[in-house]
Motif scaffolding. Structure first.
Motif, short mmCIF file in Angstrom:
data_model
loop_
_atom_site.label_atom_id
_atom_site.label_comp_id
_atom_site.label_asym_id
_atom_site.label_seq_id
_atom_site.Cartn_x
_atom_site.Cartn_y
_atom_site.Cartn_z
N ALA A 1 0.83 -1.20 0.00
CA ALA A 1 0.00 0.00 0.00
C ALA A 1 0.87 1.26 0.00
CB ALA A 1 -0.93 -0.01 1.21
N ALA B 1 0.96 4.09 -3.21
CA ALA B 1 0.61 5.50 -3.02
C ALA B 1 1.81 6.42 -3.16
CB ALA B 1 -0.03 5.68 -1.63
N MET C 1 -5.44 6.72 -7.58
CA MET C 1 -4.87 5.47 -7.11
C MET C 1 -4.57 4.55 -8.29
SD MET C 1 -4.36 5.25 -3.87
CE MET C 1 -4.82 6.07 -2.33
N TRP D 1 -8.22 -0.17 0.76
CA TRP D 1 -7.60 1.02 1.32
C TRP D 1 -8.12 1.38 2.70
CZ3 TRP D 1 -3.18 2.77 -0.38
CH2 TRP D 1 -2.81 2.48 -1.69
N GLU E 1 -2.97 5.74 2.24
CA GLU E 1 -3.91 6.46 1.38
C GLU E 1 -3.73 7.96 1.52
OE1 GLU E 1 -8.60 5.82 0.53
OE2 GLU E 1 -8.07 6.41 2.57
#
Length: 556
Positions: A341, A345, A366, A373, A380
């Protein structure tokens, strides 16, 4: 008295959670454990360093046990569990193999999601306690049990601290056991206070490891954990020699190839960081092709983020963009975790913000990789922050305020999740965005004060190992804001201090050069522009700042 002498040890064993009725492991016990099975996937020559861990299990499994420990020390957790599972298949009564399964599910430096790993680890230790006879092995098993006990009600940090205290006891009771010292040192690092800028725990851990290192120079855990302990601007030089050695100790580990770049990044050694992560991502691709040819392993993405960061500091935007385009082709990643993740990002956000492409930043979306998320509000928030900063610099304060509200919502969620470090990181982003909104609304004095507070907060918070650095350091942004405020002398101070924390950053050097020029300090401006030029490959000029630096130096 004879009766008491017989009963007392039994009571002690029962109190510690060890059964005196040693049982044979049944097939249903192993089925409930749901072990990772299959051949151990090794890329390269299969070399993960040299480990010698004494165990009381059958002679035939001891070599495999040392390999499993080597894998564990390089955070090759899945393959380590497979190795321990093979030992269990060969010797179901090997108590330490079940301890190894529990250790493979305890990722000491990462906050894991879900509860499956806790359930597995707790069950593995229950089986270990029912089998163990050796006093030293009992101590290891009891220590790790402290992490898994009461996991339903106690926080990760509380349980990790209990494990650290228990491992210290093992370390004290068995002073000749160097593995106990190494695992205790790791536990110290895992529980270090991220707000302690004296690095008391890290220094203590590092001292233990350095005392062992000369006699075990090819041990993967010693080198690995020294790097983690000194992964700070003030300490990084202490680990440089070790960083340059670790990749040679465990050449088959993608993580071992990557870890040296933590120190290279801290010291601004961009070419070494790039080479380190090219090797790491190559090894990670090899591993993924063996496990799931359609997927990409999280270790590859982790290395890619460090690659992009290093390319940007050398002004090589094209190579950074190539990594982004490659990332966009990913459809399946494994496992779905915080590292994945973060990279997804961070890479597009870094490129847009570092190259000051504010239109691109304000329109970031994204990537198409499917991730939940809701599990990753900190990661995020990186994208929301990038969009907010891009919008502000484009003059669209309304969009920036919308992104700010998303940041605040994520901050509240992180507070509810009791993720203190992550919530603080988002709070720094919130303060930064608020400062820049205030600046563009004409409140210069307020904006500078708010940005100073954000930078101060960031300087008092240690960097997370998942990231090579913030997508834009708050201290560097303070310099930028002071430049916008026509305060170049103050901006120069801000840039120069941030460069002590983030050495040889492209934008930090450029900002310092411009601030020095506007402050009338031409000799200092020349020095910073020269440092910029030294970082870059002049045959691949891709940033207008490099052209400006060359023109300035030609005139001066």
């Amino acid at each position: 008295m004879k009766t008491l002498n017989l009963i007392f040890p039994v009571c002690i064993l029962l109190f510690l959670g060890f059964s005196c009725n040693f049982k044979k492991i049944k097939s249903e016990d192993l089925s409930d454990l749901n072990l990772l099975q299959g051949d151990i996937t090794l890329c390269g020559n299969g070399d993960f360093g040299e480990v010698s861990f004494s165990i009381s299990c059958e002679e035939d499994v001891r070599k495999k046990f040392d390999l499993a420990i080597s894998l564990l020390h390089s955070f090759e957790y899945s393959e380590a569990e497979k190795a321990f599972a093979q030992i269990i298949a060969d010797d179901p009564d090997c108590a330490m193999a079940y301890w190894g399964v529990a250790m493979s599910n305890f990722h000491s430096l990462w906050l894991q999601s879900g509860t499956a790993y806790l359930e597995k680890g707790a069950l593995a230790l229950e089986l270990a306690r029912s089998l163990v006879r050796d006093e030293r092995e009992k101590a290891y098993i009891l220590a790790l049990s402290k992490f898994y006990e009461d996991w339903e009600t106690q926080s990760h940090q509380e349980r990790a601290h209990r494990f650290e205290l228990a491992m210290e006891k093992v370390y004290r009771e068995f002073p000749d056991d160097k593995e106990a010292a190494i695992f205790y040192a790791l536990a110290l690092r895992a529980t270090a206070d991220p707000n302690d800028k004296t690095y008391k725990a890290q220094r203590k851990s590092g001292a233990i490891l350095e005392s062992i290192y000369p006699n075990q120079p090819d041990h993967p855990g010693i080198a690995h954990y020294i790097i983690h302990n000194y992964d700070y601007p003030e300490l990084a030089n202490l680990a440089l020699a070790t960083a340059r050695k670790y990749a040679q100790i465990a050449p088959s580990s993608a993580h071992a190839q990557h870890m040296p770049s933590h120190i290279f990044t801290r010291l601004g050694l961009w070419e070494e960081s790039i080479n380190s992560n090219l090797n790491s991502t190559s090894s990670a691709i090899c591993y993924a092709e063996s496990i799931d040819p359609d997927g990409h392993w999280d270790e590859e993405l982790h290395g890619m983020d460090y690659l992009v960061y290093a390319y940007l500091q050398k002004g090589e935007t094209k190579k950074a963009l190539e990594q982004l385009e490659y990332l966009k082709t990913f459809k399946k990643v494994f496992p779905e975790n915080f590292k994945v993740a973060y990279t997804v990002a961070a890479i597009p956000s870094r490129i847009a913000l570092e190259t000051k492409d504010w239109i691109l930043a304000s329109n970031l979306e994204m990537p198409s990789i499917e991730l939940n998320w809701e599990k990753f509000p900190w990661q995020e928030s990186i994208l929301y922050f990038a969009r907010a900063m891009g919008s502000i610099r484009n003059g669209d304060v309304n969009q920036a305020k919308e992104e700010l509200e998303l940041l605040k919502a994520n901050h509240e969620q992180l507070v509810r999740m009791k993720q203190i470090y992550e919530s603080n990181q988002v709070q720094i982003q919130i303060k930064t965005v608020e400062a820049w909104i205030s600046m563009f609304q004409g409140n210069q004095t307020e904006a500078v004060a708010m940005m100073r507070a954000a930078a101060e907060m960031e300087y008092h918070t240690n960097k997370h190992p998942v990231t090579p650095g913030e997508v834009l350091p708050a201290g560097e942004l303070l310099g930028d804001l002071l430049m916008e405020s026509k305060l170049p002398a103050e901006a120069l101070i801000a840039y120069e201090y941030d460069l002590t924390q983030h050495p040889k950053r492209f934008n930090g050097l450029y900002g310092a050069a411009k601030a020095a020029e506007l402050s009338g300090n031409h000799s200092l401006s020349i020095s910073y522009f020269k440092q910029m030029i030294d970082l870059t490959n002049l045959n691949e000029i891709e940033r207008k700042e490099i052209v400006e630096a060359k023109e300035f130096l030609a005139k001066n």
